[in-house]
Structure formats: C-alpha cells, structure tokens
Design a protein around this motif. Structure first.
Motif, PDB file in Angstrom:
ATOM      1  N   HIS A 273       0.836  -1.200   0.000  1.00  0.00           N
ATOM      2  CA  HIS A 273       0.000   0.000   0.000  1.00  0.00           C
ATOM      3  C   HIS A 273       0.874   1.255   0.000  1.00  0.00           C
ATOM      4  CE1 HIS A 273      -2.122   3.210   2.341  1.00  0.00           C
ATOM      5  NE2 HIS A 273      -3.078   2.941   1.460  1.00  0.00           N
ATOM      6  N   GLY A 274       1.841   1.321   0.896  1.00  0.00           N
ATOM      7  CA  GLY A 274       2.720   2.484   0.962  1.00  0.00           C
ATOM      8  C   GLY A 274       3.634   2.587  -0.243  1.00  0.00           C
ATOM      9  N   GLU A 275       4.183   1.463  -0.694  1.00  0.00           N
ATOM     10  CA  GLU A 275       5.120   1.469  -1.815  1.00  0.00           C
ATOM     11  C   GLU A 275       4.436   1.891  -3.110  1.00  0.00           C
ATOM     12  OE1 GLU A 275       8.796   0.968  -3.755  1.00  0.00           O
ATOM     13  OE2 GLU A 275       8.327   0.979  -1.608  1.00  0.00           O
ATOM     14  N   PHE A 276       3.240   1.368  -3.352  1.00  0.00           N
ATOM     15  CA  PHE A 276       2.557   1.659  -4.610  1.00  0.00           C
ATOM     16  C   PHE A 276       2.009   3.084  -4.643  1.00  0.00           C
ATOM     17  CE2 PHE A 276       1.550  -3.118  -5.301  1.00  0.00           C
ATOM     18  CZ  PHE A 276       2.881  -3.326  -5.652  1.00  0.00           C
ATOM     19  N   LEU A 277       1.590   3.621  -3.491  1.00  0.00           N
ATOM     20  CA  LEU A 277       1.103   4.997  -3.476  1.00  0.00           C
ATOM     21  C   LEU A 277       2.198   5.975  -3.892  1.00  0.00           C
ATOM     22  CD1 LEU A 277      -1.184   5.202  -0.304  1.00  0.00           C
ATOM     23  CD2 LEU A 277      -1.879   5.528  -2.683  1.00  0.00           C
ATOM     24  N   ARG A 278       3.439   5.624  -3.610  1.00  0.00           N
ATOM     25  CA  ARG A 278       4.548   6.499  -3.984  1.00  0.00           C
ATOM     26  C   ARG A 278       4.664   6.650  -5.495  1.00  0.00           C
ATOM     27  NH1 ARG A 278       9.548   3.772  -1.357  1.00  0.00           N
ATOM     28  NH2 ARG A 278      10.614   5.371  -2.595  1.00  0.00           N
ATOM     29  N   LEU A 279       4.131   5.690  -6.265  1.00  0.00           N
ATOM     30  CA  LEU A 279       4.226   5.751  -7.721  1.00  0.00           C
ATOM     31  C   LEU A 279       3.147   6.628  -8.340  1.00  0.00           C
ATOM     32  CD1 LEU A 279       5.123   2.041  -8.606  1.00  0.00           C
ATOM     33  CD2 LEU A 279       6.642   3.986  -8.313  1.00  0.00           C
ATOM     34  N   GLY A 280       2.181   7.044  -7.542  1.00  0.00           N
ATOM     35  CA  GLY A 280       1.153   7.951  -8.043  1.00  0.00           C
ATOM     36  C   GLY A 280       0.405   7.397  -9.224  1.00  0.00           C
ATOM     37  N   THR A 281       0.370   8.163 -10.314  1.00  0.00           N
ATOM     38  CA  THR A 281      -0.393   7.770 -11.502  1.00  0.00           C
ATOM     39  C   THR A 281       0.367   6.815 -12.411  1.00  0.00           C
ATOM     40  OG1 THR A 281       0.417   9.735 -12.676  1.00  0.00           O
ATOM     41  CG2 THR A 281      -1.684   9.943 -11.490  1.00  0.00           C
ATOM     42  N   ASP A 282       1.553   6.374 -12.010  1.00  0.00           N
ATOM     43  CA  ASP A 282       2.328   5.454 -12.838  1.00  0.00           C
ATOM     44  C   ASP A 282       1.993   3.994 -12.565  1.00  0.00           C
ATOM     45  OD1 ASP A 282       3.889   7.317 -14.318  1.00  0.00           O
ATOM     46  OD2 ASP A 282       5.070   7.711 -12.502  1.00  0.00           O
ATOM     47  N   ILE A 283       0.979   3.734 -11.725  1.00  0.00           N
ATOM     48  CA  ILE A 283       0.612   2.360 -11.401  1.00  0.00           C
ATOM     49  C   ILE A 283      -0.887   2.244 -11.207  1.00  0.00           C
ATOM     50  CG2 ILE A 283       0.943   2.698  -8.915  1.00  0.00           C
ATOM     51  CD1 ILE A 283       1.969  -0.206  -8.767  1.00  0.00           C
ATOM     52  N   GLU A 284      -1.424   1.099 -11.608  1.00  0.00           N
ATOM     53  CA  GLU A 284      -2.807   0.723 -11.270  1.00  0.00           C
ATOM     54  C   GLU A 284      -2.768  -0.692 -10.718  1.00  0.00           C
ATOM     55  OE1 GLU A 284      -7.236  -0.223 -13.124  1.00  0.00           O
ATOM     56  OE2 GLU A 284      -5.622   0.426 -14.468  1.00  0.00           O
ATOM     57  N   VAL A 285      -3.278  -0.874  -9.507  1.00  0.00           N
ATOM     58  CA  VAL A 285      -3.319  -2.191  -8.887  1.00  0.00           C
ATOM     59  C   VAL A 285      -4.589  -2.902  -9.335  1.00  0.00           C
ATOM     60  CG1 VAL A 285      -3.419  -3.460  -6.719  1.00  0.00           C
ATOM     61  CG2 VAL A 285      -1.966  -1.435  -6.900  1.00  0.00           C
ATOM     62  N   LEU A 286      -4.454  -4.104  -9.888  1.00  0.00           N
ATOM     63  CA  LEU A 286      -5.596  -4.892 -10.351  1.00  0.00           C
ATOM     64  C   LEU A 286      -5.983  -5.965  -9.332  1.00  0.00           C
ATOM     65  CD1 LEU A 286      -4.459  -5.376 -14.068  1.00  0.00           C
ATOM     66  CD2 LEU A 286      -5.949  -3.593 -13.123  1.00  0.00           C
ATOM     67  N   ALA A 287      -5.015  -6.517  -8.634  1.00  0.00           N
ATOM     68  CA  ALA A 287      -5.275  -7.565  -7.642  1.00  0.00           C
ATOM     69  C   ALA A 287      -4.072  -7.611  -6.697  1.00  0.00           C
ATOM     70  CB  ALA A 287      -5.479  -8.923  -8.321  1.00  0.00           C
ATOM     71  N   PRO A 288      -4.273  -8.056  -5.446  1.00  0.00           N
ATOM     72  CA  PRO A 288      -5.528  -8.564  -4.877  1.00  0.00           C
ATOM     73  C   PRO A 288      -6.550  -7.457  -4.616  1.00  0.00           C
ATOM     74  CG  PRO A 288      -3.832  -8.466  -3.202  1.00  0.00           C
ATOM     75  CD  PRO A 288      -3.147  -8.116  -4.492  1.00  0.00           C
ATOM     76  N   ALA A 289      -7.810  -7.841  -4.550  1.00  0.00           N
ATOM     77  CA  ALA A 289      -8.884  -6.859  -4.414  1.00  0.00           C
ATOM     78  C   ALA A 289      -8.753  -6.029  -3.144  1.00  0.00           C
ATOM     79  CB  ALA A 289     -10.241  -7.570  -4.440  1.00  0.00           C
ATOM     80  N   VAL A 290      -8.279  -6.663  -2.043  1.00  0.00           N
ATOM     81  CA  VAL A 290      -8.173  -5.943  -0.782  1.00  0.00           C
ATOM     82  C   VAL A 290      -7.147  -4.810  -0.888  1.00  0.00           C
ATOM     83  CG1 VAL A 290      -6.448  -7.569   0.144  1.00  0.00           C
ATOM     84  CG2 VAL A 290      -7.832  -6.194   1.704  1.00  0.00           C
TER      85      VAL A 290
END
Length: 308
Positions: A273-290
């Motif tokens: 959660h923390g690591e991916f938020l740092r990427l901003g609009t350069d990432i979209e998480v598809l799974a896991p749903a939670v």
C-alpha cells in the motif's frame, strides 16, 4: 605466473607455519611435483626453508624468517588500502591500530606501489549508510566487540518489534556484521543462533563465562540469514499495470511505450500500500482486491481532504 605462485607459497608458510607438500599443492591448485620444484627454487634463491619427511613432516621457514611485501601487485596494493574501513574500525575502538597498520603497510611497499595505493585514499571514500537513514547510535558496540574477541558470554536486555518488546537473555557472542551502516551481533542463546541489531541493545552485562566455538562459519551463516530473510520478505504477489516510468521504478522491463501488466512480489498489504502509493499515476493495482480497495479508499480520503 610462477613468480606469483612462489610468492604465495612463501606467504602461506610465513602465515601458517609448517605445511606439507600436499597441503600446499591443494592451496595453490598444482601438483605435488610442482611444489617440490617450487621449494627447490626458493631454496636456491636463499630462502631458509626446512623440509622433513614422515607423518609429522612438511615445510617451514627457519629462524622466524619474514618477507617484505614486495610481492604485491599494483592491484593487490590498491585493494589492501581500499578494503580498510576507518569508520568501522573507529567504532570498534581500533581506529589508532588501523592507522598504525596502514603506516606499516605503506612503509613496506616499494615506492611505485606506495604511490598507487595512496591514490586510493585520495580518490575513493566509503560512506555506507543511505541518504535518509539516521546514523545509528551504538553505545554498546565496544562492549559487544570485547566479548566477541574474548569469547565471553553476556546478558542482553534487548528491544524487539514483537511482544514482549523487551527481553533479557544470556548469549554467547560469535561475531559482528556491518550491513548497510548498521551493526549486527550473531550470538548463540537459549533458542539457537540468532541475529541482534546492536542499536536495539538497551543494556549489556559482561560475564566471566568463557565459551568455545567449533566449526562456526560467520560468512556462511550470514549468507543463509540473508537468503532466509529475502524468502520471508516477499510472500505474496500483486497484479499491476505500470507506465514505462513505473516499470523502471520497480525494476520491470517495459513491454513498449504504453502500459505493462505484470505480477510483482509484495511483503504484505501494508508494505505494498505504501510502496505503490509512492508511484502515483504510474501504477494501477488490479489484484488482490483488498489492496486495490485500500488504495482506492486512501485516494478518496486524500481527494476529499484537498478539495476542502
């Protein structure tokens, strides 16, 4: 090639004392017959070697003979100075000893090698901690090092991340490791060999109890510890879409100029959660749903906060 081997043979005898032809052949990866010829060559050059036959025989240097370090190549001399870690030595209370040892090494080198070795100090500096990592305070490092040198047990009061957060136990210090600017103690205790961060030691009491260590390989243990740590670190996966910049940030090879869909290892939902938020609009998480839902909720909270 042979001259280098002769120097290595001489240094082996100088540092280890008596060695058999078979032991020398194994160390130098040559035949025993080659060792016989090399020993003859050293004797002809005036090196005081003594050889004895039989089970307790072997070769040794006579009369405490010591060679000067004139057998070093330029690269070896440079590596010797590059390997010295003045910061770590100072923390262990060996700063003055290291400085003296380097003076002796410098004095023993021929002039041309001395000049090349000194360039290392002028042009290379090791600063191990990261930019944003605070410098650890390690007030108990010297006491731990003393216990390691003397092979004496200690009692630690230690702070850890899980309950109970403070523990006290008797351990036998086997060795010290400096990793990424942090000092670690490898010690045997009630539950086997464990690793302790020295900056998390709250109190240390030295004991008079001496211990022995049989067959323990500090480097081998540490390599196994790191491998186990990495295995436990990434226990899950996330399916994501990445822009080329996001892919480069995560070490993923982009499939083109557009989005790249891939699976990446994650340690936990909290970490991802923390690591991916740092990427901003350069990432979209598809799974896991939670994980996707949690990131979406955080974005909604941030959006509402900034809109107000």
């Amino acid at each position: 090639m042979r001259a280098s081997r002769l120097v290595t043979l001489l240094l082996l005898l100088q540092n280890r004392g008596r060695m058999t032809a078979g032991q020398l052949a194994e160390e130098l990866e040559v035949s025993v017959r080659t060792i016989y010829r090399d020993v003859e060559a050293l004797g002809a050059a005036g090196i005081p070697l003594y050889g004895a036959a039989g089970h307790a025989g072997g070769y040794r240097l006579i009369g405490g003979y010591r060679t000067r370090l004139t057998g070093l190549t330029a690269e070896e001399a440079q590596a010797a100075f590059l390997a010295a870690l003045p910061g770590a030595a100072a923390e262990l209370g060996l700063g003055a000893a290291l400085a003296t040892a380097r003076l002796k090494l410098r004095a023993a080198l021929p002039a041309e090698l001395r000049e090349q070795a000194e360039r290392i100090q002028e042009r290379f500096l090791l600063d191990a901690p990261g930019w944003y990592d605070p410098v650890d305070r390690v007030p108990h490092l010297a006491a731990v090092a003393t216990a390691v040198w003397a092979r004496r047990a200690v009692i630690l009061r230690y702070r850890r991340w899980r309950a109970p957060e403070e523990i006290e136990r008797r351990v036998e210090p086997y060795g010290l490791v400096l990793k990424a600017g942090r000092w670690y103690l490898v010690a045997a205790g009630p539950s086997g060999i464990r690793t302790y961060r020295i900056d998390q030691i709250l109190e240390l009491r030295s004991l008079e109890d001496e211990f022995t260590v049989d067959g323990f390989d500090l480097a081998g243990y540490w390599n196994g510890y790191l491998a186990d740590f990495r295995t436990r670190l990434h226990t899950g996966q996330a399916l994501v879409r990445l822009t080329p910049r996001g892919a480069r940030h995560l070490g993923v090879t982009p499939t083109g100029n557009g989005w790249t869909q891939t699976r990446v290892p994650i340690e936990s939902i909290d970490q991802a959660h923390g690591e991916f938020l740092r990427l901003g609009t350069d990432i979209e998480v598809l799974a896991p749903a939670v994980l996707r839902d949690r990131i979406a909720a955080t974005i909604r909270t941030l959006s509402a906060r900034y809109e107000s």
